[in-house]
Design a protein around this motif. Structure first.
Motif: not given
Ligand SMILES: Nc1nc2c(ncn2[C@@H]2O[C@H](COP(=O)(O)OP(=O)(O)OP(=O)(O)O)[C@@H](O)[C@H]2O)c(=O)[nH]1
Ligand SMILES: Nc1nc2c(ncn2[C@@H]2O[C@H](COP(=O)(O)OP(=O)(O)OP(=O)(O)O)[C@@H](O)[C@H]2O)c(=O)[nH]1
Length: 438
Positions: A183, A185-188, A292-293, A295, A327-328
């Motif tokens: 969570n 934001g790796k995928s993002s 990340n995040k 923003d 901010s991804a």
């Molecule tokens: N506001 C904001 N939200 C973000 C940002 N990057 C990711 N998110 C949110 O954070 C949540 C998790 O993002 P993912 O990219 O799915 O995170 P992950 O690390 O790949 O998560 P897993 O697959 O569970 O390991 C999602 O709801 C995204 O929209 C960012 O830069 N800003």
């Protein structure tokens, strides 16, 4: 991409015994990786100079699911991750319904499956192996994990499927992975990085089915981004399993030059972030910390500095990792990652001039000579770089046991002060001079 072998089988057939027998203490590099030590589900092994990765799916905890569901998940992981599957059965108890159940699952894969009939401790019981022909995977191999019997034959057959690997690490390509706890934001971030760069050259899907490495070019530099998050695995039950994500992080690290360690600015630094950082450090990869995040953070002139201070205090062992803030989701500042990747790669692959390496060593020792430790005093002769990725320096000394870890740290700092090594670890190998001279 490392050649990967997975061990499957119903409980108690001896999977972990076989795993341990194959890796042998000498070859286990996961031993000192925090968090995996006890679990021992993943290791590097070597057989007759062939190196491969080994997974014990039996060690992957798939929760409280019913027994058959558990082995189903384990078999799926094996089919996803491995090039060859070793299907362990119990030669003492004979064929069971669960063995047939697993066999049926494995029929779905087109990967080689080798049946290892374990617990054949005595050759007189070798005939017990015959009934396992019924599983339909060809000649079963009788082994005894306890005594090591048959394990060589098993490995010969397993590794006969190893072909010359596709060269993922093409020269000059910067390969990097995106790691972090769930969570953050790796995928993002992966999407933002790839999305930003529209000139995608190729999608290399690796020999293991679900690993998607994407190679693209930006400003004439080629990059390969190594999938870790299990982007394609969304919806699969085991997606969020702790040990499974550790395993994926490790296979990714193995193939990466650089790891992006993603943190969530809104969540602060958490214990699990530290675990991920620990893996990156222990694999000795280049590292960039990506906050990340960004923003979502209310910022004033001191906010970045405050984050940086907190990160430095928490990740004391990664002082060399540069920090970027992005901010991804909003695609802000993501482009700032690229120059840092190039810089870190340059340092990760750096050749340090021998004369300067020695000057650094001599100056450091002259400025602060080693104290007596372990009843002796380190007497350094000379140093030379023996490897890159990361830069590795052999330091010849009368006896390495005289070097206290704090002195090694002191030398590390001196080298870091003298050479531009941002983002890369620096590896020291202390060698006893007498073994190599005269
Ligand atoms: N506001 C904001 N939200 C973000 C940002 N990057 C990711 N998110 C949110 O954070 C949540 C998790 O993002 P993912 O990219 O799915 O995170 P992950 O690390 O790949 O998560 P897993 O697959 O569970 O390991 C999602 O709801 C995204 O929209 C960012 O830069 N800003
Ligand atoms: N006689 C004999 N016993 C063995 C051999 N290999 C394993 N065992 C025994 O079989 C039992 C199960 O071994 P494990 O290696 O824990 O089996 P496992 O398949 O990893 O079990 P799970 O963790 O439940 O999946 C232990 O009591 C081992 O001592 C062998 O080669 N010969």
């Amino acid at each position: 991409m490392p050649f990967t072998v997975a061990i499957v089988g119903r409980p108690n057939v001896g999977k972990s015994s076989l795993f341990n027998r194959i890796i042998g203490e000498r070859f286990s590099i996961t031993d000192d990786v925090a968090g995996v030590t006890r679990d021992r589900i993943y290791a590097q092994a070597e057989w007759l100079t062939k190196r491969f990765s080994l997974i014990d799916t039996g060690g992957i905890d798939v929760g409280d699911a019913p027994f058959l569901t558990q082995i189903k998940h384990q078999a799926e992981i094996a089919m996803d991750e491995a090039n060859v599957i070793i299907f362990v059965v119990d030669g003492l108890s004979g064929l069971t319904d669960s063995d047939y159940y697993i066999a049926k699952l494995l029929y779905k894969t087109d990967k080689p499956v080798i049946v290892a009939v374990n617990k054949i401790d005595d050759i007189v019981h070798a005939h017990n192996a015959f009934e396992f022909y019924a599983l339909g995977f060809g000649d079963p191999i009788a082994v005894s994990s306890h005594h090591g019997i048959g394990v060589g034959d098993l490995l010969d057959k397993t590794l006969s499927y190893m072909v010359e690997e596709e060269k993922v690490h093409e020269k000059g390509i910067i390969s990097f992975s995106v790691l972090g706890r769930p969570n953050v934001g790796k995928s993002s971030l992966v999407n933002a990085i790839i999305g930003e760069e529209r000139v995608i050259v190729s999608d290399i899907s690796g020999t293991t089915t679900d690993a998607i490495d994407t190679t693209f070019t930006k400003d004439k530099q080629k990059y390969t981004i190594i999938d870790t998050a299990g982007i394609k695995k969304r919806g699969k039950v085991y997606e969020n399993l702790d040990k499974y994500s550790v395993l994926r992080a490790m296979t990714a690290l193995e193939r990466s030059d650089i790891a992006l360690l993603v943190l969530d600015a809104t969540a602060g630094i958490q214990e699990q972030d530290g675990h991920v950082a620990g893996y990156i450090m222990q694999y000795m990869r280049g590292c960039i910390i990506v906050v990340n995040k960004w923003d979502l953070i209310e910022k004033d002139s001191k906010t970045m500095k405050k984050f940086e201070t907190e990160i430095r205090e928490t990740f004391k062992f990664l002082p060399y990792a540069p920090i970027v803030f992005v901010s991804a989701k909003e695609n802000q500042r993501v482009h700032t990652i690229f120059p840092v990747l190039r810089e870190v790669y340059e340092n990760f692959t750096k050749q340090l001039p021998t004369k300067l390496v020695n000057d650094t060593l001599y100056d450091a020792v002259a400025m602060n000579p080693p104290a007596i430790f372990n009843h002796g005093k380190a007497n350094f002769s000379y140093a030379t770089q023996v490897d890159t990725k990361p830069p590795t320096i052999a330091i010849f000394v009368n006896d390495p046991v005289f070097i206290h870890f704090s002195y090694e740290r002191y030398l590390q700092n001196q080298f870091r002060d003298n050479f531009e090594l941002t983002g890369t670890p620096l590896k020291f190998v202390f060698r006893k001079k007498d073994n190599y001279e005269d």
